[in-house]
Design a protein around this motif. Structure first.
Motif, PDB file in Angstrom:
ATOM      1  N   ILE B   4      89.755  47.873  61.627  1.00  0.00           N
ATOM      2  CA  ILE B   4      88.338  48.006  61.971  1.00  0.00           C
ATOM      3  C   ILE B   4      88.192  49.292  62.763  1.00  0.00           C
ATOM      4  N   LYS B   5      87.207  50.099  62.382  1.00  0.00           N
ATOM      5  CA  LYS B   5      87.093  51.401  63.035  1.00  0.00           C
ATOM      6  C   LYS B   5      85.713  51.616  63.625  1.00  0.00           C
ATOM      7  N   LYS B  55      77.058  50.847  62.837  1.00  0.00           N
ATOM      8  CA  LYS B  55      77.983  51.903  62.499  1.00  0.00           C
ATOM      9  C   LYS B  55      79.378  51.286  62.459  1.00  0.00           C
ATOM     10  N   GLY B  56      80.244  51.795  61.622  1.00  0.00           N
ATOM     11  CA  GLY B  56      81.612  51.302  61.630  1.00  0.00           C
ATOM     12  C   GLY B  56      82.186  51.127  60.234  1.00  0.00           C
ATOM     13  N   HIS B  57      83.509  51.055  60.183  1.00  0.00           N
ATOM     14  CA  HIS B  57      84.201  50.901  58.908  1.00  0.00           C
ATOM     15  C   HIS B  57      85.197  49.757  58.988  1.00  0.00           C
ATOM     16  N   ALA B  58      85.460  49.146  57.846  1.00  0.00           N
ATOM     17  CA  ALA B  58      86.558  48.202  57.740  1.00  0.00           C
ATOM     18  C   ALA B  58      87.445  48.675  56.603  1.00  0.00           C
ATOM     19  N   VAL B  65      85.443  50.176  53.582  1.00  0.00           N
ATOM     20  CA  VAL B  65      84.089  49.660  53.413  1.00  0.00           C
ATOM     21  C   VAL B  65      83.251  50.029  54.631  1.00  0.00           C
ATOM     22  N   ASN B  66      82.089  50.584  54.366  1.00  0.00           N
ATOM     23  CA  ASN B  66      81.179  50.908  55.452  1.00  0.00           C
ATOM     24  C   ASN B  66      80.468  49.638  55.910  1.00  0.00           C
ATOM     25  N   LEU B  67      80.635  49.276  57.168  1.00  0.00           N
ATOM     26  CA  LEU B  67      80.086  48.005  57.659  1.00  0.00           C
ATOM     27  C   LEU B  67      78.566  48.038  57.804  1.00  0.00           C
ATOM     28  N   LYS B  72      76.184  44.720  47.945  1.00  0.00           N
ATOM     29  CA  LYS B  72      76.384  43.285  47.749  1.00  0.00           C
ATOM     30  C   LYS B  72      77.736  43.009  47.122  1.00  0.00           C
ATOM     31  N   LYS B  73      78.099  43.860  46.180  1.00  0.00           N
ATOM     32  CA  LYS B  73      79.351  43.691  45.462  1.00  0.00           C
ATOM     33  C   LYS B  73      80.541  43.822  46.415  1.00  0.00           C
ATOM     34  N   GLN B  74      80.474  44.839  47.271  1.00  0.00           N
ATOM     35  CA  GLN B  74      81.560  45.049  48.249  1.00  0.00           C
ATOM     36  C   GLN B  74      81.640  43.859  49.205  1.00  0.00           C
ATOM     37  N   ILE B  75      80.487  43.396  49.643  1.00  0.00           N
ATOM     38  CA  ILE B  75      80.462  42.253  50.568  1.00  0.00           C
ATOM     39  C   ILE B  75      81.101  41.036  49.896  1.00  0.00           C
ATOM     40  N   HIS B  76      80.730  40.825  48.656  1.00  0.00           N
ATOM     41  CA  HIS B  76      81.285  39.679  47.918  1.00  0.00           C
ATOM     42  C   HIS B  76      82.804  39.793  47.837  1.00  0.00           C
ATOM     43  N   ARG B  77      83.283  41.008  47.568  1.00  0.00           N
ATOM     44  CA  ARG B  77      84.728  41.197  47.427  1.00  0.00           C
ATOM     45  C   ARG B  77      85.439  40.940  48.760  1.00  0.00           C
ATOM     46  N   ILE B  78      84.820  41.372  49.848  1.00  0.00           N
ATOM     47  CA  ILE B  78      85.451  41.152  51.157  1.00  0.00           C
ATOM     48  C   ILE B  78      85.445  39.681  51.529  1.00  0.00           C
TER      49      ILE B  78
END
Lengths: 237, 251
Positions: B4-5, B55-58, B65-67, B72-78
C-alpha cells in the motif's frame, strides 16, 4: 328510490358487479407492475441522496399525496386527450382520441398514484436492512445488481409486505373512482344496472360485498406470501 | 504480495489518513494497533474499496491499482483476492450459515453449486460449526455469527483476509472462540491484516505489529520489539493505557 327491496335484483346484480372484478384487478396489477420497481428505484434515490432525482421524488410524493385521487383522475382524463389530439394532429396520425379505452387513463392515474405511495413504503423498508450486508455482498464479489436482487430486495420485501398489502387494497378500492372516467369496473356496472328501476340500495350492497370479498382474498394471499418469505425470521434475533 | 503506497483520505474537513504505506508478504500476520479515530478501519476499508481513497496505490503481486480511480473491473479483481471480516459480522440475514458461505462462491466466483456446497461445509467445519449449516443468523450467537463470517472469507480462498475489529462487538464470553479460529487459520499460513484491540493476539500470533495514530503509521516492528521496547513516545503512551501495568515485563 325503488319502493320495495328486490332480492331477485340483488342476486342478479351481484353477478353484474362481479363481472367488473377483472377490470378492477387488471388496473390494480398493471399499476403495481409500474409502481413496485419505480417506487423502489425512486426510494433508493432518496436514501442515497442522488441529486435532482431525490428532489424530484420528494416533490412527486407530496404532489400525489396532497391531492385527492378523484382530482387526479379529472386532470388526467381531461388533459391527456387534449394533449394527444394536438400531438396526433401534428404528426398526422388518424386516431380518434375519444375512442381510446378509459382503462389506459386508469393505468396512468393509478400507476402514478401507487408509485408515490410505494416510494414511501420502500423508503422505510430499505433503511431497515443494514448497509453492512451490502458491503459484505460486495466484499464476497457480488455486483451491485446481484447484491440487491439476492440480499437486499428479499429482506426489504418482508418488511415492506404489510404496507404493500395496504397500498394494494387501497388501490383496489380506489379503482371504484374509475366510474368518473366510464371505466367498466365494479361500481359503474352495478350502478348502471340499478339505474333502470332505481334499485340503488341493492346495487350498493352488491358493490359492498364484492369489494369486501375481493379485498379479503387479496389480504389472505398477502398473509400467506408473507409467511412464506418470513421463514428466516422464525427465531427472534 | 501486497503493498500500500501513500494512502490519503479525508471525510469533509477531517483528515483521517495522511499518507500511509505498508507492505505485507505472503504468510504475514500483521496487526494494526492504535487509538480509535486513528484511521485503522478506514485503511482496511480502502484496501477492499468499501471506501475510496483521495490518493494512493495498492500493488497486488505485480498489478498496480490506483485506490482513487480504480475501475469496476479492477475492483472486482481485487475483491477476488481480498476477503473482509466485519466488526458486526454483516451476515446475510435471509440466508443460512451455509448459504452465507456459498453465496460468494456460486454467484461471485461461478463455482458449480455442488462443489461450492462442499467447500462451504469444509469452511464451516474448520470454524467448528458443523452442526449449524442450516441455521439462520438470527439463530446463532455473536461468536457463532462471526465464525460464519470467517468461514465465508476463508471459503473464498483469498490471498489475504482483512479483519476489522473482529471481536469488538462480541460479548466477552465469545471472544475466545473467535480468536482461536483466527489463530488456527493464521497457523495454516493465511496472510492476514488485522485491526484489533486484543493485545494477546498481537503478541502471540502476529509477526508484525503496526502502531497507528492520527492518520499515520507511528511505528512498526515485531510484536516483541513493539511491546517490550517501543521507540516512539506515542506508542509507549498508548501501550501504557491499554496494557495491564505489569504486562510489558512478561512479554
Amino acid at each position: 328510490m325503488s319502493e320495495t327491496f328486490d332480492i331477485h335484483f340483488l342476486i342478479q346484480t351481484f353477478f353484474v358487479a362481479l363481472s367488473g372484478v377483472p377490470t378492477a384487478l387488471i388496473v390494480t396489477i398493471v399499476s403495481l407492475i409500474v409502481a413496485l420497481p419505480l417506487g423502489f428505484l425512486l426510494a433508493l434515490t432518496r436514501i442515497n441522496r442522488i441529486p435532482v432525482l431525490q428532489w424530484f421524488s420528494q416533490v412527486y410524493v407530496s404532489f400525489i399525496r396532497g391531492t385527492p385521487v378523484i382530482v387526479q383522475i379529472f386532470i388526467v382524463y381531461s388533459s391527456v386527450p387534449l394533449f394527444l389530439t394536438s400531438l396526433f394532429k401534428f404528426y398526422h396520425v388518424s386516431v380518434d382520441v375519444y375512442k381510446i379505452n378509459p382503462i389506459w387513463y386508469a393505468f396512468i392515474v393509478f400507476g402514478l398514484n401507487s408509485t408515490a405511495l410505494m416510494i414511501e413504503v420502500f423508503r422505510s423498508a430499505i433503511s431497515t436492512v443494514s448497509k453492512g450486508q451490502l458491503e459484505a455482498a460486495y466484499s464476497v464479489g457480488l455486483t451491485n445488481l446481484q447484491a440487491f436482487r439476492r440480499i437486499i430486495i428479499p429482506q426489504t420485501l418482508v418488511v415492506a409486505l404489510p404496507n404493500i398489502c395496504t397500498v394494494t387494497i387501497n388501490l383496489i378500492k380506489a379503482t371504484s373512482l374509475g366510474y368518473a372516467m366510464s371505466l367498466q369496473e365494479i361500481t359503474l356496472k352495478a350502478k348502471v344496472a340499478a339505474n333502470a328501476n332505481y334499485n340503488y340500495v341493492e346495487a350498493y350492497i352488491d358493490i359492498f360485498l364484492v369489494y369486501l370479498m375481493l379485498c379479503s382474498l387479496v389480504e389472505y394471499l398477502f398473509k400467506r406470501y408473507e409467511k412464506h418469505l418470513r421463514k428466516y425470521k422464525t427465531v427472534a434475533a | 504480495m501486497l503493498e500500500i503506497k501513500d494512502v490519503h483520505k479525508s471525510f469533509g474537513k477531517n483528515e483521517i489518513l495522511k499518507g500511509v504505506s505498508l507492505k505485507i508478504d505472503k504468510g504475514d500476520v500483521v496487526v494494526i494497533l492504535g487509538p480509535s479515530g486513528s484511521g485503522k478501519t478506514t485503511l482496511l476499508r480502502i484496501i477492499n474499496f468499501l471506501e475510496r481513497a483521495d490518493k494512493g496505490h495498492a500493488i497486488f503481486d505485480d498489478t498496480d491499482v490506483n485506490l482513487k480511480t480504480a475501475s469496476k473491473k479492477q475492483i472486482h479483481r481485487i475483491r477476488q483476492k481480498v476477503a473482509f471480516i466485519f466488526q458486526n459480522y454483516n451476515l446475510f440475514h435471509n440466508k443460512t450459515a451455509l448459504e452465507n458461505v456459498t453465496e460468494g462462491l456460486i454467484i461471485g466466483r461461478k463455482v458449480p453449486k455442488k462443489e461450492a456446497v462442499e467447500m462451504g461445509k469444509n469452511a464451516l467445519d474448520k470454524v467448528g460449526l458443523s452442526e449449524k449449516y442450516h441455521a439462520y443468523p438470527s439463530e446463532l450467537s455473536g461468536g457463532q455469527q462471526q465464525r460464519v463470517g470467517i468461514a465465508r472469507a476463508v471459503a473464498l480462498n483469498p490471498d489475504i483476509i482483512l479483519f476489522d475489529e473482529p471481536t469488538s462487538a462480541l460479548d466477552p464470553e465469545w471472544v475466545g472462540e473467535v480468536l482461536n479460529v483466527m489463530k488456527t487459520i493464521a497457523k495454516e499460513g493465511t496472510t492476514m491484516l488485522v485491526v484489533t484491540h486484543e493485545m494477546s493476539f498481537a503478541k502471540d500470533v502476529a509477526n508484525k505489529v503496526i502502531f497507528m495514530d492520527g492518520g499515520v503509521i507511528v511505528e512498526e516492528g515485531t510484536p516483541k520489539g513493539i511491546f517490550t521496547n517501543p521507540k516512539e513516545d506515542r506508542t509507549r503512551q498508548f501501550l501504557r493505557r491499554v496494557l495491564p501495568e505489569d504486562y510489558m515485563v512478561y512479554i
